[in-house]
Design an enzyme around this catalytic site. Structure first.
Site, short mmCIF file in Angstrom:
data_model
loop_
_atom_site.label_atom_id
_atom_site.label_comp_id
_atom_site.label_asym_id
_atom_site.label_seq_id
_atom_site.Cartn_x
_atom_site.Cartn_y
_atom_site.Cartn_z
N ASP A 125 0.86 -1.18 0.00
CA ASP A 125 0.00 0.00 0.00
C ASP A 125 0.90 1.23 0.00
O ASP A 125 2.01 1.20 0.53
CB ASP A 125 -0.89 -0.01 1.25
N LEU B 261 -17.32 -10.42 0.36
CA LEU B 261 -17.36 -10.37 1.82
C LEU B 261 -18.14 -9.15 2.30
O LEU B 261 -18.17 -8.12 1.62
CB LEU B 261 -15.95 -10.33 2.41
N CYS C 43 -19.93 0.47 -0.16
CA CYS C 43 -20.21 -0.23 -1.43
C CYS C 43 -21.56 0.07 -2.07
O CYS C 43 -21.60 0.42 -3.25
CB CYS C 43 -20.10 -1.72 -1.21
P1 NAD Z 1 -9.89 0.83 1.18
O1 NAD Z 1 -9.95 2.28 0.92
O2 NAD Z 1 -10.09 0.31 2.57
O3 NAD Z 1 -8.46 0.27 0.70
C1 NAD Z 1 -7.86 0.60 -0.51
C2 NAD Z 1 -6.35 0.79 -0.26
O4 NAD Z 1 -5.70 0.94 -1.53
C3 NAD Z 1 -6.00 2.05 0.54
O5 NAD Z 1 -5.29 1.68 1.71
C4 NAD Z 1 -5.14 2.89 -0.42
O6 NAD Z 1 -4.08 3.57 0.22
C5 NAD Z 1 -4.59 1.82 -1.35
N1 NAD Z 1 -4.15 2.32 -2.65
C6 NAD Z 1 -4.82 3.14 -3.52
N2 NAD Z 1 -4.10 3.33 -4.63
C7 NAD Z 1 -2.95 2.63 -4.49
C8 NAD Z 1 -1.80 2.42 -5.32
N3 NAD Z 1 -1.72 2.95 -6.53
N4 NAD Z 1 -0.80 1.65 -4.84
C9 NAD Z 1 -0.89 1.07 -3.60
N5 NAD Z 1 -1.94 1.23 -2.79
C10 NAD Z 1 -2.96 1.99 -3.23
O7 NAD Z 1 -10.92 0.14 0.20
P2 NAD Z 1 -11.68 -1.27 0.38
O8 NAD Z 1 -12.88 -1.10 1.22
O9 NAD Z 1 -10.68 -2.31 0.72
O10 NAD Z 1 -12.20 -1.50 -1.11
C11 NAD Z 1 -11.32 -1.85 -2.15
C12 NAD Z 1 -12.14 -2.32 -3.34
O11 NAD Z 1 -12.89 -3.50 -2.98
C13 NAD Z 1 -13.17 -1.32 -3.83
O12 NAD Z 1 -13.24 -1.41 -5.24
C14 NAD Z 1 -14.46 -1.80 -3.21
O13 NAD Z 1 -15.58 -1.45 -3.98
C15 NAD Z 1 -14.28 -3.30 -3.24
N6 NAD Z 1 -15.05 -4.03 -2.23
C16 NAD Z 1 -15.17 -3.54 -0.95
C17 NAD Z 1 -15.87 -4.27 0.00
C18 NAD Z 1 -16.03 -3.75 1.42
O14 NAD Z 1 -16.84 -4.29 2.14
N7 NAD Z 1 -15.27 -2.73 1.83
C19 NAD Z 1 -16.41 -5.50 -0.33
C20 NAD Z 1 -16.26 -5.98 -1.63
C21 NAD Z 1 -15.58 -5.23 -2.56
C1 UDX Z 2 -21.98 -5.26 1.17
C2 UDX Z 2 -22.39 -6.63 0.61
O1 UDX Z 2 -23.26 -7.30 1.53
C3 UDX Z 2 -21.17 -7.47 0.34
O2 UDX Z 2 -21.54 -8.72 -0.24
C4 UDX Z 2 -20.26 -6.71 -0.59
O3 UDX Z 2 -19.10 -7.46 -0.83
C5 UDX Z 2 -19.90 -5.36 -0.02
O4 UDX Z 2 -21.10 -4.63 0.29
P1 UDX Z 2 -21.19 -4.38 3.55
O5 UDX Z 2 -21.50 -3.04 2.98
O6 UDX Z 2 -19.87 -4.62 4.18
O7 UDX Z 2 -21.35 -5.50 2.42
O8 UDX Z 2 -22.29 -4.75 4.66
P2 UDX Z 2 -23.82 -5.24 4.56
O9 UDX Z 2 -24.01 -6.30 5.57
O10 UDX Z 2 -24.25 -5.54 3.19
O11 UDX Z 2 -24.62 -3.96 5.08
C6 UDX Z 2 -24.71 -2.77 4.32
C7 UDX Z 2 -25.66 -1.81 4.99
O12 UDX Z 2 -27.00 -2.27 4.90
C8 UDX Z 2 -25.39 -1.60 6.47
O13 UDX Z 2 -25.53 -0.23 6.79
C9 UDX Z 2 -26.44 -2.44 7.14
O14 UDX Z 2 -26.74 -2.01 8.43
C10 UDX Z 2 -27.60 -2.25 6.18
N1 UDX Z 2 -28.61 -3.34 6.23
C11 UDX Z 2 -28.27 -4.61 5.92
C12 UDX Z 2 -29.92 -3.03 6.57
O15 UDX Z 2 -30.26 -1.88 6.83
N2 UDX Z 2 -30.84 -4.03 6.58
C13 UDX Z 2 -30.54 -5.32 6.27
O16 UDX Z 2 -31.44 -6.17 6.28
C14 UDX Z 2 -29.20 -5.62 5.92
#
Ligand code: NAD
Ligand code: UDX
Length: 463
Positions: free
Chosen positions: A35, A164, A277
């Site tokens: 990172d 996840l 997301c």
């Molecule tokens: P995040 O902001 O927590 O992490 C992203 C990291 O990437 C940061 O620490 C940032 O510093 C680093 N970064 C950015 N540009 C960089 C570069 N050029 N080189 C090295 N590091 C770099 O984001 P996140 O929540 O982990 O999400 C990442 C991706 O996964 C997004 O596309 C998101 O939509 C997707 N996603 C998120 C979730 C979730 O629940 N958070 C679930 C499924 C998918």
């Molecule tokens: C979501 C998707 O569930 C996951 O599969 C994807 O990879 C990333 O986006 P996340 O945002 O981490 O995950 O949490 P999630 O459990 O989906 O909850 C999202 C929001 O919806 C939260 O604010 C939660 O409190 C709300 N929620 C969820 C409700 O208000 N009602 C529900 O029945 C379920």
């Protein structure tokens, strides 16, 4: 090809936990997570594993087991790219805040930077995996950047979206409903898919590993999030109708959820969904549909966001109305700030918007969240740019425990469904509050009947 060295660019909520679980399940694979953010990497490497930057139940134990063995966190992006056979891109893809598509399209600048860096550093053939959530057809852009380096290196691009949910990341990663891998239909593409399938096959049953073409995989991720969020907006829409008619949304949700065609999950009415997301990915879907001229498709999905904004605003309006149409100088206690329980993530949390509305009405807010500190709360509010930072700081503060947070409050608002809120001594809290004492349960987690017996005026969502 047998994979022995993996690198992941991005040590965030997805990159960190995902790679930790891969490393734990595949001791024969060296996994390096890199990172640009050196503070974040230092926290992942902290001697005390409880100080890792992301709170997820069970995560510190997984990191403890694998870190230093075959799991490494580093800021040396180039070295990690150079050494890896497979490079996961797991950087952030937020909604654009500037230029064309502002407020809707995904900002792909971090993705492009990664692609350019891989193109610059790679000296041998690599598999590049899109782990970030991306607009459909992004692989095409990545491929074009990678194929124009002129150094003869061959790249295969796979889409392997992450499903996840925060708060349950470790268990979701260990027991995924499915792993989705999209790749080219060519022989090389199929070989790359197989190499990644073999990594997951170390702990995931083959029937749960689904392979598709790249575009289906990219689009399936946006579609999954749109469907999940749509269920919440649907039940939240009905919650407003329940409040008008005497129906109870919890009973309605139970009644429809028992229909196996509908299913019981994701039907919990709430103050509105948050998280990094849902909103971003639906806006992205809407933007893509619009860019193909599919206006009805775009409008259909945009309504999920419109409904969610309405639900957050409705909650703050209800607080103001119930408190005799003024909250000016009144103390409102917020229990919870994170967007859901069991995470320290606050991105797009409903609490931020409700607080912003109430501060517009000159309320004084005191927050207690077991995993979120005041610094984060203030930066979340400042990010909205509604008012000066000093003014936010004047109107919101936080206390390290719920009892002092609620002392002398006119009302309590539940914004996150943390389990500990259900275990409090509510009589003690009632005794310490201003009267009449109000509770607005934005998560429908408390026992309303008991609270009413104590003397509270209790309002839930959708009843
Ligand atoms: P995040 O902001 O927590 O992490 C992203 C990291 O990437 C940061 O620490 C940032 O510093 C680093 N970064 C950015 N540009 C960089 C570069 N050029 N080189 C090295 N590091 C770099 O984001 P996140 O929540 O982990 O999400 C990442 C991706 O996964 C997004 O596309 C998101 O939509 C997707 N996603 C998120 C979730 C979730 O629940 N958070 C679930 C499924 C998918
Ligand atoms: C979501 C998707 O569930 C996951 O599969 C994807 O990879 C990333 O986006 P996340 O945002 O981490 O995950 O949490 P999630 O459990 O989906 O909850 C999202 C929001 O919806 C939260 O604010 C939660 O409190 C709300 N929620 C969820 C409700 O208000 N009602 C529900 O029945 C379920």
């Amino acid at each position: 090809m047998k994979i022995t060295k993996i690198c992941c660019i991005g040590a965030g909520y997805v990159g960190g936990p995902t790679m930790a679980v891969i490393a734990q399940k595949c001791p024969h694979i060296q996994v390096t997570v890199v990172d640009l953010n050196s503070e974040r990497i230092a926290a992942w490497n902290d001697d005390d594993v409880n100080n890792i930057p992301i709170y997820e139940p069970g995560l510190s134990a997984v990191v403890q087991e694998a870190r230093g063995r075959n799991l490494f966190f580093s800021t040396d992006v180039e070295k990690a790219i150079d050494e890896a056979q497979v490079i996961f891109i797991s950087v952030n893809t937020p909604t654009k805040t500037y230029g064309k598509g502002k407020g809707m399209a995904a900002d792909l600048k971090y993705i492009e930077l990664c692609a350019r860096q891989i193109a610059k550093v790679a000296k041998d053939n690599k598999i590049v995996v899109e782990k970030s959530t991306l607009p459909v057809r992004t692989a095409e852009a990545i491929k074009s950047i990678l194929d124009n380096t002129g150094n003869g290196v061959q790249f295969q691009i796979l889409s392997n979206p992450e499903f996840l949910a925060e708060g349950t990341a470790v268990s979701d990663l260990m027991h995924p409903d499915r792993i989705l891998i999209g790749g080219d239909t060519t022989e090389e593409g199929q070989k790359a898919i197989q190499a990644l399938v073999d990594v997951y096959a170390n702990w995931v049953q083959p029937e749960n590993i689904l392979t598709t073409n790249v575009w289906s995989s990219e689009l399936s991720k946006l579609t999954a999030n749109a469907f999940l969020a749509q269920r919440i907006s649907s039940i939240n829409a009905l919650s407003e109708l329940c409040e008008k008619t005497g129906a109870d949304v919890n009973e309605v949700a139970k009644a429809i959820g028992m229909d196996s065609r509908i299913g019981s999950k994701f039907l919990k009415a709430s103050v509105g969904f948050g998280g990094s997301c849902f909103q971003k990915d639906i806006l992205n879907l809407v933007y893509i549909a619009k860019s193909y001229g599919l206006n009805e498709v775009a409008d259909y999905w945009e309504q999920v966001i419109i409904m969610n904004d309405h639900q957050k605003r409705r909650f703050s309006n209800r607080i103001v109305q119930t408190l005799y149409n003024t909250v000016a100088d009144k103390k409102i206690a917020f229990l919870g700030w994170a967007f859901k329980k069991d995470t320290n993530d606050t991105r797009e949390s409903a609490a931020i918007y409700v607080a912003n509305d109430l501060i517009n009405e000159e309320a004084n807010i005191v927050v207690y969240d077991p995993k979120v500190a005041l610094k984060k709360i203030l930066s979340d509010l400042d990010y909205l740019e509604t008012r000066e930072a000093v003014s936010n700081a004047k109107h919101i503060t936080s206390f390290p425990d719920a009892y002092s947070t609620c002392e002398n409050a006119h009302a309590i608002a539940i914004l996150t469904e943390w389990d500990e809120f259900k275990t409090y001594d509510w009589q003690k809290i009632y005794d310490s509050m201003q009267k009449p004492a109000f509770i607005f349960d934005g998560r429908n987690i408390l026992d309303g009947e008991k609270l009413k017996e104590i003397g509270f005026i209790y309002q839930a969502i959708g009843s």
